[in-house]
Motif scaffolding. Structure first.
Motif, PDB file in Angstrom:
ATOM      1  N   LEU A  32     -20.580 -19.092 -11.726  1.00  0.00           N
ATOM      2  CA  LEU A  32     -20.161 -18.168 -10.670  1.00  0.00           C
ATOM      3  C   LEU A  32     -19.105 -18.773  -9.760  1.00  0.00           C
ATOM      4  O   LEU A  32     -18.270 -18.056  -9.205  1.00  0.00           O
ATOM      5  CB  LEU A  32     -21.379 -17.725  -9.865  1.00  0.00           C
ATOM      6  N   ALA A  33     -19.101 -20.097  -9.603  1.00  0.00           N
ATOM      7  CA  ALA A  33     -18.019 -20.737  -8.863  1.00  0.00           C
ATOM      8  C   ALA A  33     -16.696 -20.529  -9.597  1.00  0.00           C
ATOM      9  O   ALA A  33     -15.644 -20.326  -8.973  1.00  0.00           O
ATOM     10  CB  ALA A  33     -18.301 -22.228  -8.692  1.00  0.00           C
ATOM     11  N   SER A  34     -16.738 -20.548 -10.912  1.00  0.00           N
ATOM     12  CA  SER A  34     -15.543 -20.280 -11.712  1.00  0.00           C
ATOM     13  C   SER A  34     -15.130 -18.812 -11.621  1.00  0.00           C
ATOM     14  O   SER A  34     -13.936 -18.491 -11.599  1.00  0.00           O
ATOM     15  CB  SER A  34     -15.790 -20.659 -13.177  1.00  0.00           C
ATOM     16  N   VAL A  35     -16.112 -17.920 -11.560  1.00  0.00           N
ATOM     17  CA  VAL A  35     -15.815 -16.488 -11.401  1.00  0.00           C
ATOM     18  C   VAL A  35     -15.093 -16.249 -10.083  1.00  0.00           C
ATOM     19  O   VAL A  35     -14.136 -15.480 -10.000  1.00  0.00           O
ATOM     20  CB  VAL A  35     -17.105 -15.643 -11.477  1.00  0.00           C
ATOM     21  N   GLY A  36     -15.543 -16.945  -9.021  1.00  0.00           N
ATOM     22  CA  GLY A  36     -14.889 -16.811  -7.729  1.00  0.00           C
ATOM     23  C   GLY A  36     -13.423 -17.184  -7.797  1.00  0.00           C
ATOM     24  O   GLY A  36     -12.559 -16.511  -7.219  1.00  0.00           O
ATOM     25  N   TRP A  77     -19.378  -4.955 -12.574  1.00  0.00           N
ATOM     26  CA  TRP A  77     -18.588  -5.919 -13.343  1.00  0.00           C
ATOM     27  C   TRP A  77     -19.177  -7.333 -13.317  1.00  0.00           C
ATOM     28  O   TRP A  77     -19.152  -8.021 -14.358  1.00  0.00           O
ATOM     29  CB  TRP A  77     -17.121  -5.915 -12.898  1.00  0.00           C
ATOM     30  N   PRO A  78     -19.738  -7.841 -12.190  1.00  0.00           N
ATOM     31  CA  PRO A  78     -20.286  -9.199 -12.228  1.00  0.00           C
ATOM     32  C   PRO A  78     -21.460  -9.347 -13.194  1.00  0.00           C
ATOM     33  O   PRO A  78     -21.547 -10.323 -13.944  1.00  0.00           O
ATOM     34  CB  PRO A  78     -20.725  -9.444 -10.773  1.00  0.00           C
ATOM     35  N   ALA A  79     -22.360  -8.362 -13.205  1.00  0.00           N
ATOM     36  CA  ALA A  79     -23.540  -8.444 -14.077  1.00  0.00           C
ATOM     37  C   ALA A  79     -23.156  -8.336 -15.544  1.00  0.00           C
ATOM     38  O   ALA A  79     -23.735  -9.012 -16.403  1.00  0.00           O
ATOM     39  CB  ALA A  79     -24.531  -7.335 -13.713  1.00  0.00           C
ATOM     40  N   LEU A  80     -22.156  -7.497 -15.853  1.00  0.00           N
ATOM     41  CA  LEU A  80     -21.739  -7.338 -17.244  1.00  0.00           C
ATOM     42  C   LEU A  80     -20.967  -8.557 -17.736  1.00  0.00           C
ATOM     43  O   LEU A  80     -21.119  -8.976 -18.892  1.00  0.00           O
ATOM     44  CB  LEU A  80     -20.897  -6.069 -17.394  1.00  0.00           C
ATOM     45  N   LEU A  81     -20.142  -9.145 -16.868  1.00  0.00           N
ATOM     46  CA  LEU A  81     -19.434 -10.369 -17.225  1.00  0.00           C
ATOM     47  C   LEU A  81     -20.430 -11.490 -17.496  1.00  0.00           C
ATOM     48  O   LEU A  81     -20.302 -12.230 -18.480  1.00  0.00           O
ATOM     49  CB  LEU A  81     -18.484 -10.764 -16.090  1.00  0.00           C
ATOM     50  N   GLU A  82     -21.444 -11.614 -16.650  1.00  0.00           N
ATOM     51  CA  GLU A  82     -22.467 -12.637 -16.844  1.00  0.00           C
ATOM     52  C   GLU A  82     -23.214 -12.409 -18.160  1.00  0.00           C
ATOM     53  O   GLU A  82     -23.505 -13.361 -18.900  1.00  0.00           O
ATOM     54  CB  GLU A  82     -23.445 -12.621 -15.676  1.00  0.00           C
ATOM     55  N   ALA A 104     -16.540 -23.133 -17.776  1.00  0.00           N
ATOM     56  CA  ALA A 104     -16.166 -21.743 -17.546  1.00  0.00           C
ATOM     57  C   ALA A 104     -14.688 -21.598 -17.200  1.00  0.00           C
ATOM     58  O   ALA A 104     -14.037 -20.635 -17.610  1.00  0.00           O
ATOM     59  CB  ALA A 104     -17.033 -21.139 -16.444  1.00  0.00           C
ATOM     60  N   LEU A 105     -14.134 -22.558 -16.428  1.00  0.00           N
ATOM     61  CA  LEU A 105     -12.715 -22.491 -16.095  1.00  0.00           C
ATOM     62  C   LEU A 105     -11.862 -22.468 -17.355  1.00  0.00           C
ATOM     63  O   LEU A 105     -10.906 -21.696 -17.465  1.00  0.00           O
ATOM     64  CB  LEU A 105     -12.320 -23.679 -15.215  1.00  0.00           C
TER      65      LEU A 105
END
Length: 453
Positions: free
Chosen positions: A109-113, A178-183, A204-205
């Protein structure tokens, strides 16, 4: 020591370039074709059900490590959770989501941010031609870069819930998904949700960008790290950092608000003038969506009253959203390392005129055949895979730059789908200086002293 074996393939025997695995033609993960599956859903008047990532415990926690009561979990489509589900509400933002309580995937999630800052990269990872609108069929797709290839990952939109609430990442806006589906898509690639528990931000990056990754242990950084981060931000790099592990357990919140053993997103690099003196600041985001630094330059810090009105209004925020500013000095004291990932490493040079080029190689270390060990194993070291790299003469604008003009990165491909079952082998590399080129077929040169390692 026997002469080194240099990997060189005759031109007439070189394989044809494989154009698959690009953004324009990504590989189909688990051989699932998004367009064909979606077409089949419309033809049969049904919503997609993903048989290769089923809605059961095997997709959540096959080894029962998370301590969840599987009988409580129900897989629901967004339309069964809220009345008006949307993929995105008012754009994609780092403030959209909060980490779930049952899964330690702050590294993801840090990478998602960081990903949310780069619209072009975000559109690559989450193609824009999908929604809960007229062409909705319960099927979504995401793209990740895995070990040199882009893959297209298909999922259905059934999400694990308890009492109608998402148990993993969830959006602060109740009808945004979108966050839940990406995860979920990334969990599918990793093997299960539990296989995302604990990890490195760099994973993840790289999977989001396919870019160049550099890692710094902050205390050992031999360069002006703030200036490098400032250049990286201008180059639209993705940045994340990690705190020191606690002596007792992870995720202990210190009195200053910093969480031990935790991954954060670097969301800003800025310089303000405080009492006529320049102060280098770093802005950081906690993927929990709350919990902030309470020291100098935090939201409530009186130091903001000593800068110009313009700088104060531009930077300061009083929202408890997990994001905060701190001085570079405090950043280096509270964070152990930083990961920077960018499509090009041009930001490593202080000159804007410098442009890097890249080359990739693929080979394997095989026990008893090519795994020759480190330099201590003098009799077998030469059997390790070797590659000859020619460094072109630098342009006048780039000559004399620091760091040096070569960046070497080694990546280990996974032999198993489930991420936590992968064996991470200790594999390194040495870089040697070679005095002259080998022109004749079969000619080899003995390496000199290692230049770096």
């Amino acid at each position: 020591m026997p002469p080194p074996r240099v990997n060189r393939i005759p031109r007439d025997e070189q394989p044809k370039i494989d154009r698959t695995g690009t953004l324009d033609d990504p590989l189909k993960f688990l051989d699932q074709d998004y367009q064909e599956l979606k077409k089949s859903c419309f033809k049969n008047n049904r919503r997609y059900v993903d048989e290769k990532f089923p809605s059961d415990s095997s997709s959540i926690d096959p080894k029962k490590k998370l301590g969840l009561d599987m009988e409580q979990i129900k897989w629901l489509r967004p339309s069964k959770i809220v009345a008006d589900p949307q993929l995105i509400v008012k754009g994609v933002s780092r403030f959209d989501y909060c980490q779930g309580s049952y899964l330690g995937n702050c590294w993801f999630l840090a990478s998602v941010g960081a990903l949310t800052f780069q619209e072009d990269v975000m559109d690559q990872v989450m193609p824009v031609d999908q929604s809960f609108g007229e062409d909705y069929a319960g099927i979504f797709r995401f793209r990740f870069w895995r070990f040199g290839k882009w893959i297209d990952v298909v999922i259905d939109d059934k999400l694990p819930t308890i009492d109608g609430e998402l148990i993993f990442v969830h959006s602060k806006t109740s009808n945004e998904f979108w966050p839940a589906l990406l995860e979920k898509a990334y969990a599918k690639v990793c093997g299960s949700y539990a296989d995302m528990h604990a990890g490195l931000v760099s994973e993840a990056l790289l999977d989001f960008t396919g870019g160049i990754h550099v890692h710094f242990e902050i205390a050992k950084a031999f360069i002006d790290l703030w200036s490098l981060m400032n250049r990286a931000e201008k180059a639209k790099a993705l940045m994340a950092c990690g705190t020191f592990l606690g002596k007792t357990s992870e995720n202990t919140v210190l009195p200053n608000g910093i969480v031990q053993g935790h991954a954060y997103t670097v969301t800003g690099v800025y310089k303000v003038t405080c009492q006529k003196k320049p102060v280098q600041l770093v802005r950081v985001l906690n993927p929990w969506g709350k919990g902030e630094w309470t020291g100098d330059w935090s939201d409530e810090s009186s130091l903001w009253d000593k800068v110009s009105v313009k700088e104060k209004s531009m930077c300061r925020s009083l929202a408890n959203d997990g994001e905060f500013w701190m001085s570079m000095e405090d950043f280096t004291k509270n964070f152990e390392d930083i990961d920077i990932c960018c499509l090009s490493p041009d930001f490593l040079d202080s000159s804007s005129e410098c442009r890097w080029t890249s080359t990739s190689y693929k080979d394997s270390w095989v026990d008893g055949t090519t795994a020759g060990g480190c330099l201590n194993n003098k009799d077998s070291f030469w059997t390790n895979p070797q590659f000859r790299v020619r460094i072109e003469e630098l342009d006048e604008e780039c000559s004399g730059q620091c760091p040096e003009n070569i960046l070497v990165s080694l990546m280990q491909d996974h032999e198993k789908r489930n991420r936590t079952e992968v064996s991470n082998y200790a594999i390194g590399f040495n870089v040697f200086v070679v005095n002259e080129r080998c022109e004749a077929p079969g000619q080899v040169l003995l390496p000199q002293t290692p230049h770096c390692k």
